[in-house]
Write an enzyme that holds these catalytic residues in place. Structure first.
Site, PDB file in Angstrom:
ATOM      1  N   HIS A 291      46.459  29.167  19.183  1.00  0.00           N
ATOM      2  CA  HIS A 291      45.369  28.686  18.320  1.00  0.00           C
ATOM      3  C   HIS A 291      45.829  27.460  17.520  1.00  0.00           C
ATOM      4  O   HIS A 291      45.083  26.493  17.361  1.00  0.00           O
ATOM      5  CB  HIS A 291      44.971  29.761  17.297  1.00  0.00           C
ATOM      6  CG  HIS A 291      44.341  30.992  17.888  1.00  0.00           C
ATOM      7  ND1 HIS A 291      44.816  32.261  17.658  1.00  0.00           N
ATOM      8  CD2 HIS A 291      43.257  31.141  18.684  1.00  0.00           C
ATOM      9  CE1 HIS A 291      44.044  33.137  18.284  1.00  0.00           C
ATOM     10  NE2 HIS A 291      43.102  32.496  18.920  1.00  0.00           N
TER      11      HIS A 291
ATOM     12  N   LYS B   5      35.240  46.539  15.649  1.00  0.00           N
ATOM     13  CA  LYS B   5      34.911  47.489  14.577  1.00  0.00           C
ATOM     14  C   LYS B   5      36.142  47.805  13.744  1.00  0.00           C
ATOM     15  O   LYS B   5      36.070  47.951  12.537  1.00  0.00           O
ATOM     16  CB  LYS B   5      34.321  48.768  15.182  1.00  0.00           C
ATOM     17  CG  LYS B   5      32.856  48.579  15.518  1.00  0.00           C
ATOM     18  CD  LYS B   5      32.152  49.918  15.733  1.00  0.00           C
ATOM     19  CE  LYS B   5      30.740  49.693  16.199  1.00  0.00           C
ATOM     20  NZ  LYS B   5      30.561  49.914  17.653  1.00  0.00           N
TER      21      LYS B   5
ATOM     22  N   ARG C 186      42.552  28.237  28.082  1.00  0.00           N
ATOM     23  CA  ARG C 186      43.929  28.480  28.537  1.00  0.00           C
ATOM     24  C   ARG C 186      44.022  28.386  30.058  1.00  0.00           C
ATOM     25  O   ARG C 186      44.981  27.871  30.597  1.00  0.00           O
ATOM     26  CB  ARG C 186      44.392  29.881  28.112  1.00  0.00           C
ATOM     27  CG  ARG C 186      44.631  30.001  26.636  1.00  0.00           C
ATOM     28  CD  ARG C 186      44.754  31.435  26.241  1.00  0.00           C
ATOM     29  NE  ARG C 186      43.514  32.126  26.567  1.00  0.00           N
ATOM     30  CZ  ARG C 186      43.230  33.363  26.187  1.00  0.00           C
ATOM     31  NH1 ARG C 186      44.105  34.060  25.499  1.00  0.00           N
ATOM     32  NH2 ARG C 186      42.078  33.919  26.500  1.00  0.00           N
TER      33      ARG C 186
ATOM     34  N   SER D 143      45.737  36.987  21.301  1.00  0.00           N
ATOM     35  CA  SER D 143      45.917  37.848  20.130  1.00  0.00           C
ATOM     36  C   SER D 143      46.090  39.301  20.559  1.00  0.00           C
ATOM     37  O   SER D 143      46.890  40.034  19.974  1.00  0.00           O
ATOM     38  CB  SER D 143      44.702  37.756  19.207  1.00  0.00           C
ATOM     39  OG  SER D 143      44.547  36.448  18.745  1.00  0.00           O
TER      40      SER D 143
END
Ligand code: PNS
Length: 162
Positions: free
Chosen positions: A17, A41, A90, A130
């Protein structure tokens, strides 16, 4: 002045990022890093933690503003009056999802001509995500090559407390 929005979950922000943000800051005068509130969530980091970590990383760069957002990205863009979205690519596998999202955002933002600008990540980060960082960290692998120091420290602290 050219501004753009770089939206994402950033749970956590990775060196991939950051590579995209550095590339974007050579093209744009101001970049709003827009951290989504409610995508997962149960995120690994709460939105406030993600925002704090990203602000720490860019504290010496006045071009970079970090904010949270909830709801539609086009509504956030309209509220900021910034109509360019940045996304990193990517590999070809990212393309289909990104293509769909860009066209949906263009359709939703038709009155303001919202458009998406894609930047290619450095190939050395092409495998990085991530979710991979979260998994490696949970399985006690070394994440320090993938995220900035403050993020690695925060991940390790959170896992120790959990
Ligand atoms: O880091 P991510 O998870 O790839 O980011 C995805 C994000 C936050 C850019 C995307 O989910 C998003 O824009 N969400 C806001 C809701 C929205 O506007 N959806 C319509 C476009 S599909």
């Amino acid at each position: 002045m050219k501004s753009a929005i770089y939206p994402g979950s950033f749970d956590p922000i990775t060196l991939g990022h950051i590579d995209i943000i550095e590339r974007a800051s050579r093209v744009f005068d101001t970049i709003y890093i827009a951290v989504i509130q409610n995508k997962a969530k149960s995120p690994f980091f709460k939105i406030e933690e993600r925002i704090t970590l990203i602000r720490e990383i860019f504290k010496d760069n006045p071009k970079i503003k970090v904010e949270g957002f909830d709801g539609l990205l086009v509504d956030y863009a309209n509220a900021k009056k910034v109509y360019t979205i940045i996304r990193g690519l990517r590999a070809l596998t990212d393309f289909e999802f990104e293509f769909q999202m860009a066209l949906i955002n263009r359709k939703l933002g038709i009155e303001t001509n919202i458009d998406t600008v894609f930047l290619m990540t450095d190939e050395k980060y092409s495998y990085l995500s991530s979710s991979a960082v979260r998994e490696i960290a949970k399985l006690k692998g070394n994440i320090r090559e993938f995220v900035p120091h403050n993020v690695a420290d925060a991940i390790e602290k959170k896992l120790k407390l959990s």
